[in-house]
Write an enzyme that holds these catalytic residues in place. Structure first.
Site, PDB file in Angstrom:
ATOM      1  N   GLY A 185      12.518 -55.996 -27.042  1.00 49.08           N
ATOM      2  CA  GLY A 185      11.729 -56.862 -26.918  1.00 49.08           C
ATOM      3  C   GLY A 185      10.035 -56.914 -27.275  1.00 49.08           C
ATOM      4  O   GLY A 185      10.059 -56.220 -28.724  1.00 49.08           O
ATOM      5  N   SER A 186       9.171 -57.881 -26.927  1.00 52.15           N
ATOM      6  CA  SER A 186       7.946 -57.651 -27.121  1.00 52.15           C
ATOM      7  C   SER A 186       6.930 -57.002 -27.537  1.00 52.15           C
ATOM      8  O   SER A 186       6.255 -57.309 -28.460  1.00 52.15           O
ATOM      9  CB  SER A 186       7.152 -58.565 -25.926  1.00 52.15           C
ATOM     10  OG  SER A 186       8.463 -59.946 -25.837  1.00 52.15           O
TER      11      SER A 186
END
Length: 574
Positions: A305-306
């Protein structure tokens, strides 16, 4: 006349055969006595000698401050020697009573005609001493060692455990087997033709050599505190599991590696899920145990993810396709080919600089700079940062990165990869790669083994690990330190802010496959101090219920850990 001649010939033939057989026997006897004497002497000696093994004490495992994490307890092995037993019924009765065994299990071994039969191993010393006190002919009580873990579940998947033969099964126990196992000794006794030990003849005894002590980089206090923090958030969020990793980004030393729920090292075959093992088939039980023993930090991959935006930003800064003053516009999505890929903020962030885009964790900003970089260059940086190689952590079973082939990366794939989706890495890989970006550009080897010590604590060997410079430039490293400090002080990671400390970090919320299951992984990676990183931590929460955003539920966990761990490590407030 013919019959007499025939009989003489027959007698002569028989005599000749007898003489030949006699000479053959004499020749064979001479050969055995002269040329094969040594072999048969050794064989005869072996028939009158009985050898019993003396188990070596396994080396201890101690933390960086000398706290014992794995040691040994004295246990006994109970055996019987059939030829020496004088009262088999008494032997059977005593062994059944003291060892709490059924007669049907003991009697066949006592009555079996063999050199030695083991009745039971890993018998506690108190019971062994009681059996020895009966002074039963033919019953042997040999002292042995059983692995013992003073803190039961602490760092279970890191330490690992041993099997019935005292050999390592998983974790450090198997990785450092050669140092820990020691060398077994022997007891050699002489018997008569009936197999009864002869009195007055001294035993030959080769003493065992204990294993060496393994000192590890784990800190008992930090590990215990992180485990409690993980258990708290797992219970609060009714999560499937929680992993926490704390390491020194400058040299790769791991202070804590947590995977809750942990399991009891002193009873490693007891499922920690509450499942009744008797209700499972042998295959199902083994699968459940293998799953319980897995170390999520190194054995399992996930979509980061981020948090991966740290790597995308670093690659784009290195390549010069973005500057801090570049501006972007986020309407809440970006259309890439035929796909509408949204930002986590449905209404969009509007006009923003690159610095604000990182603080806001804005997907369109990262899609834009990733497309500027291009698929080929993105793949090359992925490789240059070491993401295709194993970290070579000194724990078994490290998983590798799962990634598209270079030729299969289209525009849509590139866009999603820029913010950490459509590929998978291990948590330890993310921790090491980010470490190399924020420590000045040096990729370190993560490790738990620190040194090999003698039983008396003297240094035998300082364990060394490889490193590689030049992952990113010093300028890019310092820029990323500054940008990620802004994420915590002003952006999406503000729940990790800790007064008096400069902390850099990045939040992440990723969805597991299949997307329709609506299962999430919430995570936060942070380091301190931001301008001179000494501790890097990751918190990963698997399938939390209710609010699942990494910045909301994972960041506060690391903040609370740092609130205790940073002063403990002597890192002062600024």
């Amino acid at each position: 006349m013919k019959n007499k001649t025939y009989n003489k010939k027959k007698i002569l033939v028989v005599f000749t055969c007898a003489v030949l057989i006699l000479f053959a026997l004499i020749g064979r006897l001479v050969y055995l006595m002269v040329f094969d004497a040594e072999y048969y002497q050794e064989l005869a000696q072996n028939l009158h000698e009985r050898e019993r093994e003396i188990k070596a004490a396994r080396g201890e495992i101690v933390d960086r401050n000398g706290v014992v994490l794995a040691t040994n307890r004295t246990v006994c092995t109970i055996s019987v020697i059939h030829s020496q037993i004088e009262d088999p019924e008494e032997v059977i009765a005593v062994l059944c009573r003291e060892l709490e065994l059924e007669e049907e299990d003991v009697r066949p071994k006592v009555e079996k005609v063999s050199s030695m039969e083991k009745i039971r191993t890993n018998v506690d010393k108190e019971t062994g001493d009681r059996i020895r006190s009966y002074d039963l002919a033919g019953v042997k009580v040999d002292e042995d060692y059983k692995r013992y873990y003073p803190y039961d579940e602490l760092a279970s998947r890191v330490l690992g455990f041993t099997g019935g033969d005292n050999q390592g099964i998983i974790g450090l126990e198997v990785k450092y087997e050669e140092y820990l196992k020691g060398t077994n000794g022997t007891i050699l006794t002489v018997t008569d033709a009936r197999g009864i030990e002869l009195e007055g003849i001294a035993e030959d005894r080769i003493e065992p050599v204990a294993g060496e002590t393994l000192q590890v980089t784990l800190d008992y206090n930090i590990q215990a505190y992180c485990e409690q923090a993980a258990l708290n958030v797992m219970e609060e969020k009714q999560a499937e599991a929680v992993s926490i990793l704390l390491m020194n980004p400058q040299n790769g030393e791991i202070y804590a590696m947590v995977n809750v729920p942990e399991f009891n090292l002193n009873d490693p075959y007891e499922l920690n899920t509450g499942t009744d093992a008797d209700s499972l088939s042998d295959e199902e039980l083994q699968d459940a145990l293998n799953q319980m023993w897995r170390n999520r930090c190194i054995n399992d991959t996930y979509e980061p993810g981020s948090v991966f935006k740290i790597i995308t930003a670093s690659a784009c800064l290195e390549e010069g396709v973005v500057s801090l003053d570049d501006t972007f516009y986020c309407p809440g999505y970006r259309v890439v080919e035929d796909r509408r890929i949204r930002c986590h903020k449905v209404g969009g962030h509007g006009q923003e600089t690159f610095v604000q885009g990182i603080q806001n964790s804005c997907n369109p900003v990262f899609m834009d700079i990733g497309l500027r970089l291009g698929a080929a260059k993105f793949y090359d940086y992925f490789e240059a940062f070491g993401l295709f190689r194993l970290t070579n952590i000194d724990l078994p079973g490290e998983a590798g990165t799962i990634m598209h082939k270079k030729e299969d990366i289209g525009t849509v794939e590139l866009a999603t990869m820029t913010f950490g989706q459509s590929f998978q890495v291990t948590p330890i890989q993310m921790a090491v790669t980010v470490s190399s970006i924020i420590n000045g550009g040096r990729r370190v080897t993560p490790h738990v083994g620190k040194a090999v010590l003698s039983k008396d604590g003297e240094l035998i060997e300082e364990l060394e690990y490889a490193s590689a410079d030049g992952i990113v430039s010093k300028e890019t490293s310092e820029t990323m330190q500054m940008l990620l400090e802004g994420v915590v002080s002003e952006g999406s990671g503000k729940n990790a802010y800790l007064e008096g400390y400069s902390i850099g970090g990045k939040t992440a919320t990723s969805q597991t496959l299949p997307r329709s299951a609506n299962r999430y992984i919430s995570s936060f990676l942070g380091f301190a101090p931001a301008d001179d990183p000494q501790v890097l931590g990751m918190v990963i929460i698997h399938d939390p219920q209710g609010v699942y955003y990494g910045g909301t539920i994972a960041a506060p966990v690391l903040r609370d850990i740092y609130d205790n761990v940073l002063p403990y490590l002597g890192i002062e407030k600024s």
